[in-house]
Enzyme design. Structure first.
Site, PDB file in Angstrom:
ATOM      1  N   SER A  83      -1.312  11.232   8.536  1.00  0.00           N
ATOM      2  CA  SER A  83      -0.116  10.418   8.389  1.00  0.00           C
ATOM      3  C   SER A  83       0.270  10.316   6.927  1.00  0.00           C
ATOM      4  O   SER A  83      -0.573  10.350   6.042  1.00  0.00           O
ATOM      5  CB  SER A  83      -0.332   9.025   8.979  1.00  0.00           C
ATOM      6  OG  SER A  83      -0.722   8.116   7.971  1.00  0.00           O
ATOM      7  N   LYS A  84       1.565  10.194   6.727  1.00  0.00           N
ATOM      8  CA  LYS A  84       2.079  10.110   5.366  1.00  0.00           C
ATOM      9  C   LYS A  84       1.514   8.911   4.630  1.00  0.00           C
ATOM     10  O   LYS A  84       1.370   8.931   3.420  1.00  0.00           O
ATOM     11  CB  LYS A  84       3.603   9.972   5.422  1.00  0.00           C
ATOM     12  CG  LYS A  84       4.313  11.278   5.141  1.00  0.00           C
ATOM     13  CD  LYS A  84       5.811  11.098   5.227  1.00  0.00           C
ATOM     14  CE  LYS A  84       6.439  12.393   5.700  1.00  0.00           C
ATOM     15  NZ  LYS A  84       7.738  12.204   6.308  1.00  0.00           N
ATOM     16  N   ARG A  85       1.243   7.867   5.386  1.00  0.00           N
ATOM     17  CA  ARG A  85       0.753   6.637   4.777  1.00  0.00           C
ATOM     18  C   ARG A  85      -0.623   6.827   4.167  1.00  0.00           C
ATOM     19  O   ARG A  85      -0.901   6.345   3.079  1.00  0.00           O
ATOM     20  CB  ARG A  85       0.659   5.532   5.838  1.00  0.00           C
ATOM     21  CG  ARG A  85       1.952   5.236   6.527  1.00  0.00           C
ATOM     22  CD  ARG A  85       2.644   4.013   5.957  1.00  0.00           C
ATOM     23  NE  ARG A  85       1.823   2.814   6.086  1.00  0.00           N
ATOM     24  CZ  ARG A  85       1.757   2.055   7.170  1.00  0.00           C
ATOM     25  NH1 ARG A  85       2.439   2.396   8.235  1.00  0.00           N
ATOM     26  NH2 ARG A  85       1.025   0.969   7.184  1.00  0.00           N
TER      27      ARG A  85
END
Length: 463
Positions: free
Chosen positions: A243-245
């Site tokens: 995930s980008k997070r």
RNA sequence: GUCCCUAUCGUCUAGAGGCCUAGGACAACACCCUUUCACGGUGUGAACCGGGGUUCGAAUCCCCGUGGGGACGCCA
């Protein structure tokens, strides 16, 4: 038949690491077999596609060194062709108009979910011999659905997962064109792969469910079937979906983080594919070895520590001119201007074995290039009475010595002997004085590369 | 819920029925080298998800469980 592979990202974000691996494998397979690698941009989702994302993908591919032989092709520019094929299917009876509204569809889905069934279109507008279709409502533009076979099964020998089979009864009649006539994904892919003569479709795992539908459309069109190979996904360091997070996902993030493109390529190649026990191999070697038989069929967890190790290995053997360039670029970002000359290259060569990435290399090299002042704490610890007298003694020897490593080393040893101390008692204060840091590569080598003038000037700051 | 995929050290993986008392790499730990920090070298610990079959023999083949993942869009 020559091999033709393709990479077909949708431009809705950056080229992420999973996509990069898919691209790498497709590219390598084409190269391995002397075929062509085609880049196709799947931009039919007008709402989410952006030109910036297209550029990001192109940049990412370029950075990795994955050159395409044909394309980039843009699906939005092929609308006429899709529409022609849809008209042809409508005429042939392999597709039909469906007037079911979104609301009706939502209701149908809700009902099916309530009954714990797999949600799917019930075929209410599907023409069958002897069946009476509902009256065509006014004011509703129909979608076009593909008339999927109802019995039998679709199967293929997946190049990475082996034989996969779906019962046709599991598949519903998917929409291939929206009310405004624009085609949808599964249909565009089919027409493109057919038109572009793709022989091997290497793509992510998340497409296995689309494959039987695509095969059925291809069959309805009388088109040849490509070989399909589905790559399992890459999980993050934490074992969770990327995930980008939480993870660096865009390939350019890895550039920013100081990874060498060759290390990334090697790492990605090794993540999900293997050639016996080989861990490090060049791009050329990879292309020569690559095959679809040794691709792992289960998901792989990304391991940054192993990437770091690989990156370090590549850093050690990387070309000094290239490294100097990267270092200069990174120093420039923090306002330190240096030119890629012989001096920089020498400094970089001296430090490259002890950095794990380009940013660290830039950090390490900076104190040689620009004067750094040691902290008060360092001064207090290392510039003791003996420390300072060692530096004075050494300075006097350095003034006239021939400036090369062996002689410099001899000077340091003479100082040790003169003061009756061991090596670190001289070397550490010396490092602090000339670099502002207590650690460095072999100090004689550092002095040599810094040059007499600079060394004496820096020493005299404290004497 | 339904369908599809998947399962070897913490992680990436080797393994195509006997070569497996399961190999390599990263990481961990220990020691060695050492002019500091690293590099490097040597070594140690660490795995076939569970249960049934098939077979003279199974990590490898089959079935069932369980775990993990994906899909079920007028997204791609």
């Amino acid at each position: 038949m020559t091999v033709r592979t393709r990479f077909a990202p949708s431009p809705t974000g950056y080229l992420h690491i999973g996509g990069a691996r898919t691209a790498l494998f497709s590219w390598a397979y084409a190269r391995r077999h002397g075929g062509q690698f085609i880049l196709r941009i799947e931009d039919t989702d007008v709402a989410r596609s952006t030109p910036e994302a297209v550029q990001a993908i192109l940049d990412g591919m370029k950075w990795l060194g994955l050159e395409h032989d044909e394309g980039p092709f843009y699906q939005m520019q092929r609308m006429d062709r899709y529409k022609a094929v849809i008209a042809q299917m409508l005429a042939a009876g392999t597709a039909y108009y469906c007037y079911t509204s979104r609301e009706e569809l939502d209701a149908l889905r809700a009902e099916q979910e309530a009954r714990k069934e797999k949600p799917r279109y019930d075929g209410r507008w599907r023409p069958e011999p002897g069946k009476t279709l509902p009256p065509v409502p006014t004011g509703i533009e129909p979608v076009v659905r593909f008339k999927n076979p109802t019995d039998g099964a679709v199967a293929w020998d997946d190049a990475v997962k082996g034989r996969i089979e779906f019962a046709n009864s599991e598949l519903d009649d998917l929409i291939i064109a929206r009310p405004d006539g624009t085609p949808t994904y599964n249909f565009c892919v089919v027409v493109d792969d057919w038109d572009m003569g793709i022989t091997h479709v290497i793509r992510g795992d998340d497409h296995v469910n689309n494959t039987p539908r695509q095969i059925n459309i291809l069959k309805a069109l009388g088109a040849p079937l490509p070989v399909y190979g589905h790559l399992s996904m890459i999980l993050g360091d934490d074992g969770q979906k990327l995930s980008k997070r939480r993870n660096a996902v865009a390939v350019t993030d890895y550039d920013d983080a100081g990874y060498l493109r060759d290390a990334i390529v090697n790492y990605l190649a090794r993540l999900g594919w293997s050639h016996g026990d080989d861990e490090m191999f060049s791009r050329e070697q990879f292309v020569e070895w690559f095959d679809l038989d040794h691709i792992t069929s289960s998901a792989a967890q990304f391991n940054t520590e192993k990437l770091n190790w690989l990156n370090q290995q590549y850093l050690k053997t990387a070309d000094a001119v290239y490294l100097a360039d990267e270092v200069a670029k990174r120093l420039a970002k923090r306002g330190v201007t240096v030119s890629n000359d012989a001096h920089l290259q020498n400094v970089v060569a001296l430090y490259k074995e002890r950095a794990v990435n380009l940013n660290e290399l830039a950090d390490a090299v900076e104190p040689v290039l620009v004067e750094l002042h040691p902290t008060d704490e360092m001064k207090a610890t290392h510039f003791t009475e003996t420390g300072l007298s060692a530096l004075r003694d050494l300075r006097d020897r350095l003034v006239a010595v021939s400036w090369e490593k062996a002689a410099l080393s001899a000077c340091i040893k003479e100082t040790c002997a003169a003061l009756g101390v061991k090596m670190p008692a001289v070397a550490i204060p010396l490092r602090v004085a000339v670099l502002g840091l207590p650690q460095s590569p072999a100090i004689d080598a550092v002095l040599e590369v810094m040059g007499r003038e600079s060394v004496l000037a820096r020493l005299n700051r404290f004497l």
